[in-house]
Design an enzyme around this catalytic site. Structure first.
Site, PDB file in Angstrom:
ATOM      1  N   ASP A 250       1.205  -1.181   0.127  1.00 59.63           N
ATOM      2  CA  ASP A 250      -0.253   0.357  -0.025  1.00 59.63           C
ATOM      3  C   ASP A 250       1.189   1.133  -0.434  1.00 59.63           C
ATOM      4  OD1 ASP A 250       0.795   0.872   2.918  1.00 59.63           O
ATOM      5  OD2 ASP A 250      -0.724  -1.101   3.257  1.00 59.63           O
ATOM      6  N   LYS A 272      -3.984   3.380  -1.317  1.00 55.65           N
ATOM      7  CA  LYS A 272      -4.329   4.223  -1.367  1.00 55.65           C
ATOM      8  C   LYS A 272      -4.979   6.014  -0.279  1.00 55.65           C
ATOM      9  CE  LYS A 272      -8.097   0.098   0.378  1.00 55.65           C
ATOM     10  NZ  LYS A 272      -8.466  -0.359   1.689  1.00 55.65           N
ATOM     11  N   MET A 386      -3.763   9.005  11.044  1.00 52.71           N
ATOM     12  CA  MET A 386      -4.416   9.476  10.217  1.00 52.71           C
ATOM     13  C   MET A 386      -5.302  10.261  10.380  1.00 52.71           C
ATOM     14  SD  MET A 386      -5.699   6.043   8.288  1.00 52.71           S
ATOM     15  CE  MET A 386      -6.213   5.136  10.060  1.00 52.71           C
TER      16      MET A 386
END
Length: 465
Positions: A250, A272, A386
């Protein structure tokens, strides 16, 4: 890469060595071990060097260098303390297309000698491209301590059974997997313990029982890549990463970690960003199963730890349902790694007796629905994953719930990597500070009294001004 590393078979070939002193003797010993026939040229030759050349069936020409001495040689070496002679050898060799090495003078070389770890037939070479021989020798000394002397016996034993295994297992992939199991198993342990006969018997039995179908059965490795610094990978993660046929990775996997994958592995990017998915999550889950059903070893490499906000449980659901073998490899999670590299202890007897990990990722609705009133304990450190985009909402939610706006807070951007940046403020001031500084993802938000210790324990160079 300025030099292409190669293994060159020179046994029985004539090699020109110009020089009769100690430096030439060191090169002569190396060339003699490789089976070369030496043509030694020097007006004066040390006795030990002369004896070595004669015992190896070589020739000695006690005279100055002349270009015709390059006739019929595979390669040439100049090992004198006379710059003019060394240059003459280099120029004459290059004019004839003969590879040449001039000791300690890379500009005059068309090839260079690496530092060598000799576990014949296993040979490990380390080169700095001539830029820093000391660095290459230092690396060699470290490898010497890691590779037991008997590894050469193991390599020789495996080599002696290659033909037999090829008859048993026609598939190259199956044979590679077989040898990987041998290196990790009893045969290797017995060889390293000096039990050569037992090791040979064990290997013969393993070859007899070798089953291509079992070896080629697919498997999934769910591996944590950590916060970024490749040095933080576990040994198990590294071993499985280098074993995998396919690496599904990722956006948060650093280039340094990805570089450690097997050179011929298929690399599949499924990264992503917010509202920008290369593959939807369900497709990623199916992809792992599809590759494994093809008989491939699949490494699902995830930034951070796969079971801490990594959706690792979701990705394993279809793997489990399909009956595919799998392993899960934890790693230093982003909270621990980034905090340590910033020098911010997540717990401290005088400041925080607990720590809470929280996702700062908004749901599809755009709202960050969290139980803010549960996050008010002053002695608890809050770590938001995040949380860069959600920072204003996090700050507002905590302050409205009753947490003091003066609570120390820090945002760590690109933690553990070159360019790491630590922005320190308070719960009330940090959103504006981050907006002004233009911090970038990946990032980690730490809130609590422990942040007040920064930069007291800072040790890793970061990009803060």
């Amino acid at each position: 890469m300025e030099y292409l590393p190669v293994s060159w078979r020179i046994k029985g070939q004539t090699v020109l060595l110009v020089g009769g002193g100690e430096i030439a003797l060191r090169k002569a010993r190396l060339l003699d071990r490789a089976g070369a026939r030496l043509r030694l040229v020097a007006p004066e030759v040390e006795p030990d060097l002369a004896a070595l050349v004669e015992q190896g069936g070589g020739e000695i020409q006690r005279q100055v260098f002349a270009a015709d001495q390059l006739d019929g040689v595979l390669l040439a070496l100049a090992a004198t303390d006379d710059e003019a002679v060394n240059r003459a050898v280099s120029e004459a060799a290059q004019a004839r297309g003969v590879p040449v090495n001039v000791v300690d003078n890379p500009p005059l070389c068309t090839f260079i000698f690496p530092a060598i770890v000799d576990r014949d037939p296993l040979i490990i070479s380390i080169s700095s491209g001539g830029a820093s021989p000391v660095a290459a020798r230092w690396v060699r000394s470290r490898i010497e301590t890691l590779i037991p002397a008997r590894w050469g016996r193991l390599a020789a034993l495996m080599g002696s059974r290659r033909k037999r295994l090829a008859e048993k297992l026609p598939s190259v992939s199956a044979r590679r997997l077989f040898w990987e199991k041998v290196i990790d198993g009893a045969v290797a342990e017995q060889t390293l313990a000096g039990q050569d006969e037992a090791a040979a018997t064990e290997l013969d039995a393993a070859i007899e029982a070798a089953d291509a179908d079992k070896l080629m059965r697919g498997e999934v490795y769910l591996v944590g890549a950590g916060p970024g610094d490749a040095d933080l990978l576990t040994f198990r993660a590294l071993r499985l990463l280098q074993k995998a046929d396919v690496v599904v990775y990722d956006r948060l996997v650093s280039p340094g970690v990805l570089e450690l994958a097997r050179r011929d592995a298929e690399l599949v990017y499924v990264g992503k960003k917010r509202a920008e998915h290369v593959l939807p999550q369900d497709d990623i889950n199916r992809l792992l199963v599809d590759y494994a059903r093809q008989g491939k070893k699949v490494c699902r490499l995830k930034g951070g730890d796969p079971f801490i906000f990594g959706r690792g449980g979701e990705e394993l659901e279809q793997v489990v349902e399909a009956g595919i073998d799998f392993q899960v490899v934890p790693v230093v999670t982003a909270a621990a790694g980034c905090a340590a590299y910033a020098g911010i202890p997540l717990t401290h007897r005088d400041h925080a007796q607990s720590v809470r990990f929280i996702t700062g990722h908004r749901k599809e609705s755009g709202e960050l629905n969290l139980p803010w009133s549960d996050f008010l304990t002053p002695s608890e450190t809050l770590v938001f994953y995040m949380g860069l985009v959600s920072l204003p909402a996090i700050s507002a939610g905590l302050i409205m719930a009753g947490r003091s706006p003066d609570t120390p807070a820090a945002l760590i951007s690109r933690g553990t990597l070159s360019g790491q940046r630590v922005l320190k403020g308070t719960l009330g001031s940090l959103p504006d500070l981050v907006a002004e500084a233009g911090a970038e993802a990946p990032s980690l938000l730490i809130i609590g009294d422990v942040v007040g210790l920064y930069p007291r324990y800072r040790w890793f160079e970061d990009g803060e001004g």
